[in-house]
Design an enzyme around this catalytic site. Structure first.
Site, PDB file in Angstrom:
ATOM      1  N   ILE A 106       0.835  -1.197   0.000  1.00 32.65           N
ATOM      2  CA  ILE A 106       0.000   0.000   0.000  1.00 32.65           C
ATOM      3  C   ILE A 106       0.873   1.251   0.000  1.00 32.65           C
ATOM      4  CG2 ILE A 106      -1.703   1.323   1.297  1.00 32.65           C
ATOM      5  CD1 ILE A 106      -2.788  -1.345   2.342  1.00 32.65           C
ATOM      6  N   ASP A 141      10.469   2.719   7.429  1.00 32.46           N
ATOM      7  CA  ASP A 141      10.178   1.295   7.531  1.00 32.46           C
ATOM      8  C   ASP A 141      11.312   0.642   8.306  1.00 32.46           C
ATOM      9  OD1 ASP A 141       8.104  -0.611   5.634  1.00 32.46           O
ATOM     10  OD2 ASP A 141       9.734  -1.633   6.681  1.00 32.46           O
ATOM     11  N   GLU A 176     -14.995  -1.778  16.824  1.00 29.64           N
ATOM     12  CA  GLU A 176     -15.866  -1.424  15.707  1.00 29.64           C
ATOM     13  C   GLU A 176     -17.169  -2.200  15.808  1.00 29.64           C
ATOM     14  OE1 GLU A 176     -13.619  -2.190  12.163  1.00 29.64           O
ATOM     15  OE2 GLU A 176     -12.193  -0.554  12.541  1.00 29.64           O
ATOM     16  N   HIS A 197     -14.280   1.821   8.190  1.00 28.10           N
ATOM     17  CA  HIS A 197     -13.389   0.740   7.759  1.00 28.10           C
ATOM     18  C   HIS A 197     -13.675   0.336   6.309  1.00 28.10           C
ATOM     19  CE1 HIS A 197     -10.840  -2.773   9.544  1.00 28.10           C
ATOM     20  NE2 HIS A 197     -10.496  -2.531   8.284  1.00 28.10           N
ATOM     21  N   GLY A 205     -11.511   1.088   3.682  1.00 27.86           N
ATOM     22  CA  GLY A 205     -10.300   1.218   2.869  1.00 27.86           C
ATOM     23  C   GLY A 205     -10.251   0.267   1.691  1.00 27.86           C
ATOM     24  N   GLY A 206     -10.656  -0.973   1.905  1.00 23.19           N
ATOM     25  CA  GLY A 206     -10.634  -1.955   0.827  1.00 23.19           C
ATOM     26  C   GLY A 206     -12.004  -2.245   0.254  1.00 23.19           C
TER      27      GLY A 206
END
Length: 457
Positions: free
Chosen positions: A198, A217, A305, A335, A337-338
């Site tokens: 991503i 990272d 959630e 939620h 995002g995908g």
């Protein structure tokens, strides 16, 4: 006392993925007219039953049914008690992020062979308990990468232009045209925490907007385009106008953005979290927004959630929910995002393929909690052949016992591997008489290290 240095974890964009394996399988299948694979079935010849929960792609459900599996599909998540009551009837379960597969659920799953997470994360599953029970877990770590990256770009524009506030004001009849505190993205610095699939795709999109891209990272990664890796998280926070998080939930990443890190961010900057709910200390974020140290935020994931659409997102679920909802220039999304048609289709294809290949052929390539083992298919024209799939505790002497049991037969191919406390061996045996199958299976599954033994014939 020095503050601890938190880390970001990701998968390198150069690492081969399960997609590569699927492509190789499809290539292999494209020449299947030369040697057609034999369709295998469990020795017990029991109908395979799948429990599919949440809003999983209907294409995946249709695929399972087309393969002859019995599928029960529910659009909502189930709680632990509901799962304990039902799961004993099923050989496989498919879930998304809201269903929790706990150790208690796994102990009640007497027939369970495999778990499919139709999403990126697997933290909703007790992976260690599943492995000890001989149950591999598959997910789809990369299929929604583009969808999440595009959502982040949308949020960057919306935050920098105060788009949600202006839109809401106009919907209630207030005309408020202004430019104060509104910015172009061009020339601004985007800090990406976690430069995996991503993060690296987002880097490309931000580069096209002429943004400066920094990333942090835990591993050294070759940058894409003009992006630049920095040595510490504090450096990234102090130099970025926008900070976006793309890391898994690990002990090292829980509350990795808290008061110390928020204080390091530039005054007037923005924070975006489309990773995992517990990565950000939200009470500390609320304080940074209320003090106007941060100019805005976008949050798509939360520590707790709702289990289904229509349920309340309130203070009973998260004690700070009403305060967060009242803050200006904060984008809150459930939620998603995908949640695109493209991503869900790809996830459905990838995970359903992984589950089918395990149920039908024993392949564990792509499993997150299990040794990855695979063998080429048994040709359709080969009679008297069986495939042995033996999951066992990783201890000395097991392979010797298995091979002793197989010694009267011709072992055409065999492969084994281990991961932690679990080991897995697959073997294809030729010229085994049908009457010999039960005795051979009993001998192999009777070893003291046996977890689960399947014969596919």
């Amino acid at each position: 006392m020095a503050m601890p240095q938190y880390v970001a974890a990701s998968v390198s964009p150069t690492t081969s993925s399960f997609h590569d394996h699927i492509r190789s399988v499809r290539h292999r299948d494209s020449i299947a007219d030369i040697r057609q694979p034999r369709i295998l079935h469990p020795l017990e010849n029991e109908e395979i039953k799948l429990l599919i929960l949440e809003n999983i792609s209907q294409d995946a459900v249709k695929t399972f049914r087309a393969q002859g599996y019995h599928v029960d599909h529910y659009t909502k998540a189930m709680n632990e008690d509901e799962l304990v009551e039902k799961i004993g009837n099923y050989h496989a379960i498919g879930i998304r992020s809201k269903t929790k597969i706990t150790e208690k659920v796994i102990k009640a799953a007497s027939k369970l062979l495999v778990i499919g997470c139709f999403c990126i994360g697997t933290n909703q599953v007790d992976l260690a308990a599943a492995a000890k029970a001989g149950v591999p877990v598959f997910n789809s770590p990369f299929s929604n990468s583009r969808s999440v990256a595009e959502l982040v770009m949308c949020e960057l524009v919306a935050l920098s232009r105060q788009l949600f506030e202006r839109s809401y004001e106009l919907r209630i009849g207030t005309w408020n045209k202004q430019s104060k505190g509104c910015w172009e993205l061009r020339g601004k610095t985007l800090g990406i925490v976690g430069y995996g699939h991503i993060g690296s795709q987002l880097s490309v999109l931000a580069d096209a907007f002429n943004m400066h891209v920094l990333f942090y990272d835990v591993i050294n990664i070759m940058p894409i385009g003009s992006a630049r890796q920095v040595e510490t998280l504090d450096i990234l926070l102090s130099q970025s106008d926008f900070v976006t998080l793309h890391v898994p939930e690990l002990p090292e990443t829980i509350n990795m953005i808290s008061k110390h890190q928020l204080d390091k961010m530039k005054k007037g900057s923005y924070l975006l979290n489309n990773a995992r709910g517990r990565v950000v200390d939200i009470p500390a974020l609320i304080e940074a927004l209320q003090s106007q140290h941060l100019a805005g935020a976008a949050i798509d994931v939360f520590p707790s959630e709702p289990g289904a659409n229509g349920e309340a997102f309130d203070d009973k679920l998260n004690p700070w929910a009403s305060v967060l909802r009242a803050l200006p220039n904060v984008i809150l999304t459930p939620h998603i995002g995908g949640s695109t048609e493209e991503a869900q289709t790809m996830i459905g294809q990838e995970v359903s393929t992984a589950l089918s290949r395990y149920l039908d052929y024993g392949s564990t390539v792509g499993a997150v909690n299990f040794p990855e083992v695979d063998l080429r298919a048994i040709p359709a024209d080969q009679s008297g052949a069986i495939r042995i799939c033996h999951i066992h505790r990783n201890q000395p002497g097991v392979l010797r016992q298995v091979n002793d049991a197989l010694s009267p037969y011709n072992v055409e191919k065999q492969y084994s591997d281990s991961k932690g406390e679990v080991a897995y061996v697959m073997a294809d045996i030729a010229d085994v008489g049908r009457r010999e199958w039960p005795e051979l299976k009993e001998r192999i599954s009777g070893t003291d290290a046996n977890i689960l033994t399947r014969f596919l014939v």
